[in-house]
Design a protein around this motif. Structure first.
Motif, PDB file in Angstrom:
ATOM      1  N   ASP A 152      41.729   5.328  36.496  1.00  0.00           N
ATOM      2  CA  ASP A 152      42.898   5.717  37.291  1.00  0.00           C
ATOM      3  C   ASP A 152      42.731   7.110  37.889  1.00  0.00           C
ATOM      4  O   ASP A 152      43.239   7.394  38.984  1.00  0.00           O
ATOM      5  CB  ASP A 152      44.172   5.668  36.436  1.00  0.00           C
ATOM      6  N   LYS A 156      43.008   7.575  41.925  1.00  0.00           N
ATOM      7  CA  LYS A 156      44.031   8.478  42.449  1.00  0.00           C
ATOM      8  C   LYS A 156      43.403   9.582  43.291  1.00  0.00           C
ATOM      9  O   LYS A 156      43.953  10.009  44.306  1.00  0.00           O
ATOM     10  CB  LYS A 156      44.803   9.076  41.273  1.00  0.00           C
ATOM     11  N   ASN A 157      42.226  10.034  42.881  1.00  0.00           N
ATOM     12  CA  ASN A 157      41.562  11.148  43.565  1.00  0.00           C
ATOM     13  C   ASN A 157      40.831  10.712  44.831  1.00  0.00           C
ATOM     14  O   ASN A 157      40.812  11.437  45.830  1.00  0.00           O
ATOM     15  CB  ASN A 157      40.561  11.809  42.605  1.00  0.00           C
ATOM     16  N   PHE A 186      46.771   1.595  42.890  1.00  0.00           N
ATOM     17  CA  PHE A 186      45.883   2.391  43.731  1.00  0.00           C
ATOM     18  C   PHE A 186      44.782   1.545  44.379  1.00  0.00           C
ATOM     19  O   PHE A 186      43.929   2.079  45.087  1.00  0.00           O
ATOM     20  CB  PHE A 186      45.232   3.511  42.905  1.00  0.00           C
ATOM     21  N   ASP A 338      56.001  11.716  43.579  1.00  0.00           N
ATOM     22  CA  ASP A 338      54.622  11.794  43.077  1.00  0.00           C
ATOM     23  C   ASP A 338      54.550  12.758  41.899  1.00  0.00           C
ATOM     24  O   ASP A 338      53.889  12.482  40.890  1.00  0.00           O
ATOM     25  CB  ASP A 338      53.666  12.263  44.178  1.00  0.00           C
ATOM     26  N   GLU A 342      53.448  12.003  38.004  1.00  0.00           N
ATOM     27  CA  GLU A 342      52.347  12.735  37.373  1.00  0.00           C
ATOM     28  C   GLU A 342      52.801  13.410  36.078  1.00  0.00           C
ATOM     29  O   GLU A 342      52.086  13.394  35.074  1.00  0.00           O
ATOM     30  CB  GLU A 342      51.775  13.764  38.352  1.00  0.00           C
TER      31      GLU A 342
END
Length: 382
Positions: A152, A156-157, A186, A338, A342
């Protein structure tokens, strides 16, 4: 006298601390035989020169996901050598390699192909990787199983480009490991359909299972008779409350022993476990909060403000307070969602959807998951 000799000569309750490190892979994984068999029943296809299906492993932190994958890898490596079958299993931790380029370059390096971590185009790196599957390199068809731990983080990155590449490379099987069931959000539909993965869910350990794990490790780690009878059960009970986190249980036991050494006692007592709990939680929260981007820290500050006022915290109310605190240097309302996700993933807050009644829709309520004093110390101690 050399300071290290002086420290090394001190009496200790430990024989060897390394066995209390969660990265240590023991010869036996208590209460995870079913999960090991679940992984193995898919990977066994590789011994017949058939590419195994993709596998996705879910579970909370400390439920043995990585240990099981590495255990299965070790056993498959062993039997594939015995049977002279060209199977390789490569492990990648996506917190260390966070882009498609980095992961593929790392895979190439692990398999003996010299590829730099920067300087090539993505196409050049992918071609170098796919060339490894040509028969003139290994002499027979290669089947490659790639373990992507904490996938993940990478998705995400960097998006799902890596999965797109891997699912379109012949003889590659992907084993994805994630703490979050919803990490596939994602992944775009075209890539998700190519995965065709089998899902394996790891349940949390209960208190008795954690006792069994700690007892095995303690025999390797501590001198005989140094643990008070209540130490291991207390470590297990506290970790069971933390969603059955074996890493936390091991950390508690190790830190309790270190406190005994610091105090110069020959026994590890129950009270040291409680001191270890406070110390670990303080360090964990401090490390997380201090590394948060400034805007997320401002959101956390807004949450603390509203919690102190005993207000019901909705995303709308949070955004109003956040804008006041940032004095114009604020992000958009959409970006706040977001940040909330997080912070929840980090375990600092939790969200709950509630219904407002007929015709009034649903609302997300936000609550802090850490002691407020601990958060304030972490945010403003510097």
């Amino acid at each position: 006298m050399n300071i290290f000799e002086e420290l090394g000569d001190k009496n200790s309750v430990f024989k060897c601390k390394k066995f209390l490190d969660h990265r240590f892979l023991p010869d036996n994984l208590p209460h995870r035989s079913d999960q090991i068999k679940s992984v193995a029943k898919y990977w066994v296809e590789s011994l017949k020169n058939v590419t195994p299906p993709d596998v996705t492993v879910y579970g909370k932190t400390g439920t043995g996901k990585t240990a099981v994958a590495k255990f299965a890898k070790k056993q498959l490596d062993q039997i594939s050598k015995e049977k002279n079958v060209n199977v390789r299993v490569e492990y990648i931790r996506c917190t260390d390699f966070t882009t498609e380029y980095q992961v593929i370059a790392r895979l190439c390096q692990q398999m003996g192909q010299d590829v730099p971590y920067r300087g090539w185009t993505k196409a050049e790196v992918i071609n170098a990787f796919r060339n490894l599957f040509k028969k003139n390199v290994f002499g027979s068809d290669l089947i490659l199983i790639i373990i992507l731990d904490e996938i993940d983080i990478l998705l995400k990155n960097d998006g799902d480009g890596l999965l797109y590449t891997l699912t379109r490379t012949e003889n590659v099987s992907i084993a994805s490991i994630s703490n979050f069931v919803d990490f596939k959000q994602f992944i775009k539909p075209r890539v998700r359909s190519s995965l065709r993965d089998r899902e394996i869910v790891f349940p949390p350990y209960n208190a008795q299972q954690l006792v069994d794990i700690l007892q095995e490790r303690s025999k390797l780690s501590f001198n005989d008779g140094v643990l008070h009878d209540e130490v291991i059960p207390l470590c297990a009970a506290l970790a069971a409350k933390e969603e059955g986190d074996a890493r936390y249980a091991l950390d508690l036991l190790r830190t309790s022993g270190e406190l005994a050494d610091e105090k110069g006692t020959e026994m590890v007592y129950e009270k040291y476990v409680r001191e270890a709990k406070d110390q670990i939680e303080h360090n964990k929260v401090t490390d997380i909060v201090m590394t948060l981007p400034s805007q997320q820290q401002k959101v956390l500050e807004s949450l603390i403000f509203l919690t102190k006022r005993k207000e019901e915290i909705t995303s709308g109310r949070l955004y109003d307070v956040y804008k006041d605190i940032t004095k114009g240097d604020s992000v958009s309302y959409r970006r706040i969602f977001d940040f909330i996700n997080e912070l929840e993933m980090l375990g600092l807050i939790s969200t709950k959807t509630v219904s407002r009644g007929r015709g009034k829709g649903r609302t997300n309520l936000i609550t802090l998951q850490c002691e407020m004093e601990l958060l304030e110390d972490a945010m403003w101690s510097g």
